[in-house]
Design a protein around this motif. Sequence first.
Motif, PDB file in Angstrom:
ATOM      1  N   LEU A 131     -54.574  72.659   5.589  1.00  0.00           N
ATOM      2  CA  LEU A 131     -54.555  73.971   6.240  1.00  0.00           C
ATOM      3  C   LEU A 131     -55.683  74.869   5.756  1.00  0.00           C
ATOM      4  N   THR A 132     -56.489  75.331   6.686  1.00  0.00           N
ATOM      5  CA  THR A 132     -57.469  76.383   6.421  1.00  0.00           C
ATOM      6  C   THR A 132     -57.265  77.428   7.511  1.00  0.00           C
ATOM      7  N   ASP A 133     -57.996  78.534   7.437  1.00  0.00           N
ATOM      8  CA  ASP A 133     -57.885  79.543   8.499  1.00  0.00           C
ATOM      9  C   ASP A 133     -58.108  78.885   9.851  1.00  0.00           C
ATOM     10  N   GLU A 134     -59.107  78.006   9.911  1.00  0.00           N
ATOM     11  CA  GLU A 134     -59.535  77.441  11.190  1.00  0.00           C
ATOM     12  C   GLU A 134     -58.599  76.338  11.657  1.00  0.00           C
ATOM     13  N   THR A 135     -58.252  75.381  10.757  1.00  0.00           N
ATOM     14  CA  THR A 135     -57.357  74.307  11.208  1.00  0.00           C
ATOM     15  C   THR A 135     -55.984  74.878  11.544  1.00  0.00           C
ATOM     16  N   PHE A 136     -55.568  75.925  10.815  1.00  0.00           N
ATOM     17  CA  PHE A 136     -54.272  76.555  11.116  1.00  0.00           C
ATOM     18  C   PHE A 136     -54.275  77.179  12.500  1.00  0.00           C
ATOM     19  N   THR A 137     -55.284  78.024  12.776  1.00  0.00           N
ATOM     20  CA  THR A 137     -55.251  78.733  14.055  1.00  0.00           C
ATOM     21  C   THR A 137     -55.426  77.770  15.228  1.00  0.00           C
ATOM     22  N   VAL A 138     -56.306  76.785  15.076  1.00  0.00           N
ATOM     23  CA  VAL A 138     -56.467  75.823  16.179  1.00  0.00           C
ATOM     24  C   VAL A 138     -55.174  75.031  16.365  1.00  0.00           C
ATOM     25  N   SER A 139     -54.585  74.546  15.268  1.00  0.00           N
ATOM     26  CA  SER A 139     -53.349  73.750  15.366  1.00  0.00           C
ATOM     27  C   SER A 139     -52.230  74.521  16.042  1.00  0.00           C
ATOM     28  N   THR A 140     -52.064  75.786  15.659  1.00  0.00           N
ATOM     29  CA  THR A 140     -50.926  76.517  16.216  1.00  0.00           C
ATOM     30  C   THR A 140     -51.168  76.912  17.667  1.00  0.00           C
ATOM     31  N   LEU A 141     -52.431  76.883  18.105  1.00  0.00           N
ATOM     32  CA  LEU A 141     -52.661  77.151  19.523  1.00  0.00           C
ATOM     33  C   LEU A 141     -52.412  75.891  20.364  1.00  0.00           C
ATOM     34  N   TYR A 142     -52.369  74.729  19.720  1.00  0.00           N
ATOM     35  CA  TYR A 142     -51.930  73.492  20.397  1.00  0.00           C
ATOM     36  C   TYR A 142     -50.461  73.277  20.035  1.00  0.00           C
ATOM     37  N   LYS A 143     -49.591  73.999  20.733  1.00  0.00           N
ATOM     38  CA  LYS A 143     -48.176  73.995  20.362  1.00  0.00           C
ATOM     39  C   LYS A 143     -47.458  72.735  20.804  1.00  0.00           C
ATOM     40  N   LYS A 144     -47.737  72.276  22.019  1.00  0.00           N
ATOM     41  CA  LYS A 144     -46.870  71.250  22.602  1.00  0.00           C
ATOM     42  C   LYS A 144     -47.030  69.900  21.907  1.00  0.00           C
ATOM     43  N   GLU A 145     -48.169  69.672  21.260  1.00  0.00           N
ATOM     44  CA  GLU A 145     -48.384  68.404  20.567  1.00  0.00           C
ATOM     45  C   GLU A 145     -47.352  68.171  19.451  1.00  0.00           C
ATOM     46  N   ALA A 146     -46.809  69.273  18.892  1.00  0.00           N
ATOM     47  CA  ALA A 146     -45.846  69.140  17.800  1.00  0.00           C
ATOM     48  C   ALA A 146     -44.615  68.369  18.246  1.00  0.00           C
ATOM     49  N   ALA A 147     -44.251  68.489  19.532  1.00  0.00           N
ATOM     50  CA  ALA A 147     -43.034  67.849  20.025  1.00  0.00           C
ATOM     51  C   ALA A 147     -43.310  66.471  20.626  1.00  0.00           C
ATOM     52  N   GLU A 148     -44.594  66.121  20.804  1.00  0.00           N
ATOM     53  CA  GLU A 148     -44.921  64.838  21.422  1.00  0.00           C
ATOM     54  C   GLU A 148     -44.835  63.712  20.394  1.00  0.00           C
ATOM     55  N   PRO A 149     -44.635  62.473  20.880  1.00  0.00           N
ATOM     56  CA  PRO A 149     -44.636  61.357  19.933  1.00  0.00           C
ATOM     57  C   PRO A 149     -46.004  61.258  19.253  1.00  0.00           C
ATOM     58  N   TYR A 150     -46.003  60.918  17.995  1.00  0.00           N
ATOM     59  CA  TYR A 150     -47.226  60.802  17.196  1.00  0.00           C
ATOM     60  C   TYR A 150     -47.981  62.133  17.090  1.00  0.00           C
TER      61      TYR A 150
END
Lengths: 97, 244
Positions: free
Chosen positions: B119-138
Amino acid sequence: MIIWMIIGMAVVTAVPRFLPAFIVDFATFPRWVDRWLNAIPYAALGALIFPGILTVKPDAPQVGVAAGLAAVLLAWLNIHIIFVVLGAIGTVFLLTV
Amino acid sequence: METHALKNSHASSRMHMVQRGITAGFPIMLGYLPVALTYGVLAGQSGMTNLELTLMSVLVFAGAAQFLAVGMVAAGTGFVEIVTAVFVLNFRHFVMGLSFVNRLKTMALRAKLPLTLGLTDETFTVSTLYKKEAAEPYGAYFYASLMLTAYASWVGGSFLGGVLGDVIPARLSDSMGVALYAMFIGLLIPSVKRNGRIAMIAVTALLINYLCQRMGMNQGWAIVAGTLAGGLSGIWILGEEEES
């Protein structure tokens, strides 16, 4: 000496990073905390952009502001983020002749 | 026969998630490269060896803190002060981490734990803007490859900066310092266009951060205070529709 500083830095950076994984795993939050946490990314972006952007050119804060406005405009026009970044770099480059 | 086909489709959807993660991480890579180069150059000038400055990127992976440390090394500051300053500056990742893992409730701890270290400022903000991937397989493969893309660029760029020294013209490397801010703006604007009230959250955080720094608060704590306060305003501002 430097190596111990690096290890110290690594530890104090890593612990706050991984602690939340344990906390969230063992606790369930009420809904309002969920909403709070969901708003954190937007809040973090705001806090990270300003006033930090003024230090892009410490002796000329207006350069950072101009580049920021260029980035806002490009992003508003749905231009891909890579070109938003390049556009802001170009703005600073042109303004610092 | 059937299990073989099943395995193949698992492997291909894993590969697919990895590819999507790299694509999502690409803008971070672009933003990190010039900043990492600059870090490498400055760290080299402060008297650190190439091994030391690269090792710092490998083990710490936190841009602002590494710049701070290099500045303090150059100024001859002591070990305890540097480590304390880095802790304060990086404490914001604790807040970001809570937000990040809270979205990954379905993911096993052994998958989440290594992700939080990226987690960095950048990986955090980009990751949380890709929300739906959290629920997808893999989904973990998506976030892991996003973070590794950023990490590779940070570590590689630091090393290159140390090797190249002053080869890059100062005017160009100075201009590239704006890259991360432009990336933050490029990440925020699409969300604001989707829901204008998000701007109020960002502005609240920005103002609190600014005021705290004006009152003399340390930059690290001011960012934490701004982020927490901005997020708090989101409880009322976002309402139910953003919950997911």
